[in-house]
Design a protein around this motif. Structure first.
Motif, short mmCIF file in Angstrom:
data_model
loop_
_atom_site.label_atom_id
_atom_site.label_comp_id
_atom_site.label_asym_id
_atom_site.label_seq_id
_atom_site.Cartn_x
_atom_site.Cartn_y
_atom_site.Cartn_z
N PHE A 87 -13.74 95.14 -16.53
CA PHE A 87 -13.30 96.36 -17.19
C PHE A 87 -14.61 96.93 -17.49
O PHE A 87 -14.85 98.15 -17.45
CB PHE A 87 -12.99 95.84 -18.69
N ASN A 88 -15.80 96.26 -17.56
CA ASN A 88 -17.07 97.04 -18.01
C ASN A 88 -17.58 97.69 -16.42
O ASN A 88 -18.25 98.56 -16.64
CB ASN A 88 -18.14 95.84 -18.24
N LEU A 89 -17.01 97.07 -15.44
CA LEU A 89 -17.52 97.62 -14.14
C LEU A 89 -16.84 98.86 -13.60
O LEU A 89 -17.64 99.93 -13.27
CB LEU A 89 -17.49 96.48 -13.19
N HIS A 90 -15.57 98.83 -14.09
CA HIS A 90 -14.61 99.94 -13.60
C HIS A 90 -14.29 100.75 -14.60
O HIS A 90 -13.66 101.89 -14.54
CB HIS A 90 -13.64 99.59 -12.81
N GLY A 91 -14.35 100.37 -16.08
CA GLY A 91 -13.65 100.97 -16.86
C GLY A 91 -12.36 100.27 -17.28
O GLY A 91 -11.64 99.97 -16.18
N TYR A 92 -11.87 100.11 -18.41
CA TYR A 92 -10.59 99.31 -18.85
C TYR A 92 -9.39 100.29 -18.21
O TYR A 92 -8.57 99.71 -17.53
CB TYR A 92 -10.46 99.20 -20.30
N ASP A 93 -9.57 101.60 -18.42
CA ASP A 93 -8.56 102.40 -18.02
C ASP A 93 -8.12 102.24 -16.51
O ASP A 93 -6.80 102.28 -15.97
CB ASP A 93 -8.50 103.78 -18.41
N ALA A 94 -9.17 102.19 -15.84
CA ALA A 94 -9.21 102.20 -14.32
C ALA A 94 -8.72 100.80 -13.67
O ALA A 94 -8.51 100.64 -12.55
CB ALA A 94 -10.55 102.73 -13.58
N ARG B 103 -17.85 100.84 -25.42
CA ARG B 103 -17.49 102.02 -24.57
C ARG B 103 -16.17 102.37 -24.78
O ARG B 103 -15.45 103.13 -24.12
CB ARG B 103 -17.50 101.28 -23.11
#
Lengths: 205, 205
Positions: free
Chosen positions: A33-40, A120
């Motif tokens: 999640f922290n690498l790509h973003g939760y939504d992505a 974030r």
């Protein structure tokens, strides 16, 4: 989900990788999640990173959102515990605030991936909105500590307690963006630096 | 892309909405990136928010990444200009640093959507990595201002200039997360609060 289920080995691991306990699964998912973003991040993305099938993930959790909620709870529980904890040695509101600042630095270092995820959030779902509400409540309580220390005369009164709380927490929260534990340097030294800057500022005495 | 192209009206607007100039298109796209995350935003998502077709967006830009790059350049150009600008009134390194702090607060308020995007980057592409490199260079230059002010004796020397720069910028950067301009409150007052906290700390004099 019961603890017995959580501790059970996962079924059908792919590519020969081992199953995960709930703790490790949570940690790996939060890193993704922290690498790509939760939504992505899709359950498919998580499956790829974990090296287990989607159905093996569903053995542990019902949804991607449940993973998010567990991760955010971990960060928020730890931060709220700091606010609620009593410093038995503190004899003033200034010392109570300093205790909160120091212990918050420790939580950020110890729970860094979970706090990073929390910081974030954008508020795109009920889970995120509830987490942001708890975060606002923490900020409000830090403002309360500042206000009491202002009233006892130990803190300057020309700054609003609310703005001061936000800038103080902004300074502390930045730790997740830049701090890398170094050999020979302790979290206590980082906390000392934060306390020195927050209470006395950059200027030479 | 030439300015003539950028200024041309968009073709085939959908749902009767007007075409966009390049400036407005950039601003709307950045708001969508900040809402959903850059990675989670597709050209289809942008098309939906803008109310124009994907081909109308491609009339302005070649790719989603070009929009990202333009937006990041806007934030970084403004922040670098602050570092490069001379304060002709400053007579000490302390005053030069204070000038940088004040002007950075103004850039954050004035360019808030663009700086917000910059601060949430994860470094998942060359464009992001280049932006993060420029951001690190700015942090290094702020550390340089702090170091010179330490050497002239105006700042305390028990904090490393690098940690101090990161905590100081962390405090300033938090503005994009919480600051809402209020009626009757100026950005100058916010800058005063930041300068007071950064240089003198919370403690009563």
């Amino acid at each position: 989900m019961t603890n017995a289920q959580a501790a059970a080995p996962t079924d059908t691991p792919r590519r020969g990788r081992p199953g995960y306990d709930r703790e490790t699964l949570l940690r790996v998912c939060v890193d993704v999640f922290n690498l790509h973003g939760y939504d992505a991040t899709s359950m498919g993305t998580l499956s790829g990173h974990l090296g287990i099938s989607k159905s093996a993930i569903y053995h542990h959790v019902e949804s991607k959102e449940e993973i998010l909620e567990q991760a955010l709870n971990r960060a928020l529980d730890a931060l709220e515990e700091v606010i609620a904890s009593e410093d038995s040695a503190a004899v003033s509101d200034l010392e109570r605030l300093e205790h909160v600042v120091r212990r918050t630095v420790f939580v950020l270092v110890e729970q860094m991936p979970y706090v990073t995820l929390l910081l974030r959030l954008r508020g795109n779902s009920d889970v995120e909105l509830r987490a942001l509400k708890r975060r606002r409540s923490i900020t409000g309580q830090v403002a309360g500590f500042i206000e009491r220390a202002q009233q006892e005369g130990s803190l300057r009164t020309d700054l609003s307690s609310r703005s001061a709380a936000r800038l103080l927490l902004g300074m502390i929260n930045s730790i997740v963006d830049w701090y890398k534990p170094e050999a020979g340097k302790s979290t206590g030294e980082l906390a000392d630096t934060v306390v020195a800057l927050a209470f006395s500022g950059l200027r030479a005495p």
